[in-house]
Motif scaffolding. Structure first.
Motif, PDB file in Angstrom:
ATOM      1  N   PRO A  88       0.816  -1.235   0.000  1.00 16.48           N
ATOM      2  CA  PRO A  88       0.000   0.000   0.000  1.00 16.48           C
ATOM      3  C   PRO A  88       0.842   1.274   0.000  1.00 16.48           C
ATOM      4  CG  PRO A  88      -0.428  -1.362   1.966  1.00 16.48           C
ATOM      5  CD  PRO A  88       0.573  -2.081   1.151  1.00 16.48           C
ATOM      6  N   ASP A  89       2.080   1.173   0.490  1.00 13.61           N
ATOM      7  CA  ASP A  89       2.958   2.348   0.493  1.00 13.61           C
ATOM      8  C   ASP A  89       3.776   2.480  -0.786  1.00 13.61           C
ATOM      9  OD1 ASP A  89       4.491   0.130   0.897  1.00 13.61           O
ATOM     10  OD2 ASP A  89       5.655   0.951   2.563  1.00 13.61           O
ATOM     11  N   GLY A  90       3.553   1.561  -1.756  1.00  9.12           N
ATOM     12  CA  GLY A  90       4.264   1.609  -3.029  1.00  9.12           C
ATOM     13  C   GLY A  90       5.623   0.944  -3.014  1.00  9.12           C
ATOM     14  N   MET A  91       6.005   0.364  -1.890  1.00 12.18           N
ATOM     15  CA  MET A  91       7.321  -0.280  -1.779  1.00 12.18           C
ATOM     16  C   MET A  91       7.224  -1.744  -2.238  1.00 12.18           C
ATOM     17  SD  MET A  91       9.188   2.154  -0.752  1.00 12.18           S
ATOM     18  CE  MET A  91      10.718   1.477  -0.190  1.00 12.18           C
ATOM     19  N   VAL A  92       8.251  -2.197  -2.939  1.00 13.46           N
ATOM     20  CA  VAL A  92       8.315  -3.570  -3.438  1.00 13.46           C
ATOM     21  C   VAL A  92       9.554  -4.233  -2.829  1.00 13.46           C
ATOM     22  CG1 VAL A  92       8.492  -5.043  -5.487  1.00 13.46           C
ATOM     23  CG2 VAL A  92       7.284  -2.857  -5.616  1.00 13.46           C
ATOM     24  N   ALA A  93       9.365  -5.429  -2.273  1.00 12.70           N
ATOM     25  CA  ALA A  93      10.491  -6.199  -1.741  1.00 12.70           C
ATOM     26  C   ALA A  93      11.134  -6.958  -2.895  1.00 12.70           C
ATOM     27  CB  ALA A  93      10.022  -7.165  -0.659  1.00 12.70           C
ATOM     28  N   MET A  94      12.382  -6.595  -3.186  1.00 11.38           N
ATOM     29  CA  MET A  94      13.121  -7.238  -4.278  1.00 11.38           C
ATOM     30  C   MET A  94      14.090  -8.275  -3.695  1.00 11.38           C
ATOM     31  SD  MET A  94      11.907  -5.800  -6.968  1.00 11.38           S
ATOM     32  CE  MET A  94      13.047  -6.233  -8.262  1.00 11.38           C
ATOM     33  N   PRO A  95      14.521  -9.237  -4.500  1.00 14.82           N
ATOM     34  CA  PRO A  95      15.483 -10.235  -4.011  1.00 14.82           C
ATOM     35  C   PRO A  95      16.766  -9.573  -3.488  1.00 14.82           C
ATOM     36  CG  PRO A  95      14.599 -10.888  -6.126  1.00 14.82           C
ATOM     37  CD  PRO A  95      14.117  -9.501  -5.873  1.00 14.82           C
ATOM     38  N   ASN A  96      17.404 -10.248  -2.537  1.00 17.30           N
ATOM     39  CA  ASN A  96      18.642  -9.727  -1.947  1.00 17.30           C
ATOM     40  C   ASN A  96      19.863 -10.146  -2.765  1.00 17.30           C
ATOM     41  OD1 ASN A  96      18.596 -12.410  -1.349  1.00 17.30           O
ATOM     42  ND2 ASN A  96      18.815 -12.189   0.853  1.00 17.30           N
ATOM     43  N   VAL A  97      19.710 -10.150  -4.078  1.00 17.86           N
ATOM     44  CA  VAL A  97      20.776 -10.542  -4.995  1.00 17.86           C
ATOM     45  C   VAL A  97      21.451  -9.285  -5.531  1.00 17.86           C
ATOM     46  CG1 VAL A  97      21.299 -11.694  -7.161  1.00 17.86           C
ATOM     47  CG2 VAL A  97      19.569 -12.653  -5.642  1.00 17.86           C
ATOM     48  N   ASN A  98      22.774  -9.238  -5.390  1.00 16.39           N
ATOM     49  CA  ASN A  98      23.574  -8.149  -5.941  1.00 16.39           C
ATOM     50  C   ASN A  98      24.319  -8.726  -7.151  1.00 16.39           C
ATOM     51  OD1 ASN A  98      25.528  -6.263  -6.589  1.00 16.39           O
ATOM     52  ND2 ASN A  98      25.982  -5.766  -4.464  1.00 16.39           N
ATOM     53  N   ILE A  99      23.974  -8.239  -8.336  1.00 14.09           N
ATOM     54  CA  ILE A  99      24.543  -8.800  -9.564  1.00 14.09           C
ATOM     55  C   ILE A  99      26.062  -8.667  -9.594  1.00 14.09           C
ATOM     56  CG2 ILE A  99      24.654  -8.509 -12.084  1.00 14.09           C
ATOM     57  CD1 ILE A  99      22.192  -9.983 -11.171  1.00 14.09           C
ATOM     58  N   VAL A 100      26.600  -7.564  -9.106  1.00 19.21           N
ATOM     59  CA  VAL A 100      28.059  -7.380  -9.103  1.00 19.21           C
ATOM     60  C   VAL A 100      28.720  -8.438  -8.218  1.00 19.21           C
ATOM     61  CG1 VAL A 100      29.921  -5.799  -8.501  1.00 19.21           C
ATOM     62  CG2 VAL A 100      27.860  -4.924  -9.604  1.00 19.21           C
ATOM     63  N   GLU A 101      28.130  -8.674  -7.051  1.00 16.21           N
ATOM     64  CA  GLU A 101      28.662  -9.693  -6.148  1.00 16.21           C
ATOM     65  C   GLU A 101      28.576 -11.083  -6.789  1.00 16.21           C
ATOM     66  OE1 GLU A 101      27.495 -11.464  -1.774  1.00 16.21           O
ATOM     67  OE2 GLU A 101      27.049  -9.372  -2.214  1.00 16.21           O
ATOM     68  N   GLU A 102      27.498 -11.326  -7.499  1.00 18.67           N
ATOM     69  CA  GLU A 102      27.344 -12.627  -8.174  1.00 18.67           C
ATOM     70  C   GLU A 102      28.398 -12.797  -9.271  1.00 18.67           C
ATOM     71  OE1 GLU A 102      25.352 -14.961  -7.028  1.00 18.67           O
ATOM     72  OE2 GLU A 102      24.625 -13.545  -5.540  1.00 18.67           O
ATOM     73  N   MET A 103      28.693 -11.723  -9.989  1.00 18.26           N
ATOM     74  CA  MET A 103      29.700 -11.813 -11.051  1.00 18.26           C
ATOM     75  C   MET A 103      31.087 -12.067 -10.469  1.00 18.26           C
ATOM     76  SD  MET A 103      27.972 -11.786 -13.721  1.00 18.26           S
ATOM     77  CE  MET A 103      29.261 -11.782 -14.914  1.00 18.26           C
TER      78      MET A 103
END
Length: 136
Positions: A88-103
């Motif tokens: 309701p506040d417009g916030m979206v919970a996204m995965p805790n994945v950092n693409i740079v860290e994964e690379m």
């Protein structure tokens, strides 16, 4: 420890790094997944390694995958009121994945995989040379 034991150790390292590469691939593929079967966003997978000493049996020496666990890091919260999973506040919970860290992890796992292959090739070469000495 014989030459074949060193190949077993390197083979255990190859298996462990393959599991790590699979986890990294899953993390990258799900970097934008906000809805999972468990509910909530995707959680980053981490591979936990365990050294096996092979103290009594050298064929058991090497590295083992102890477990693949989900990260406890909190999800990244972004403001996107148009997203279907927005609160309701417009916030979206996204995965805790950092693409740079994964690379970075991907490069590290690839280098470890290559090092194990080089060790196997070196052991194979030594065995081959030993067999040539035996023929003459």
């Amino acid at each position: 420890m014989g030459s074949f034991s060193s190949m077993d150790i390197s083979a255990s390292g190859l298996f462990a790094q393959r599991v790590r590469l699979d986890a990294i691939a899953n993390n990258i593929a799900n970097a934008m997944t906000t809805r999972t079967e468990k509910g909530g966003p995707y959680k980053r997978l981490e591979v936990v390694f365990k050294a096996s000493s092979g103290q009594f049996d050298p064929s058991n020496a090497g590295v083992q995958v102890e477990s693949v666990v989900e990260s406890d890091d909190p999800p990244k919260m972004i403001y996107d009121p148009s997203h279907p999973d927005a609160g309701p506040d417009g916030m979206v919970a996204m995965p805790n994945v950092n693409i740079v860290e994964e690379m970075v992890d991907l490069i590290s796992a690839t280098r470890a995989y290559e090092a194990n292959i080089m060790a196997i090739n070196a052991a194979r070469s030594m065995i081959s040379k030993a067999l040539e000495i035996g023929r003459t």
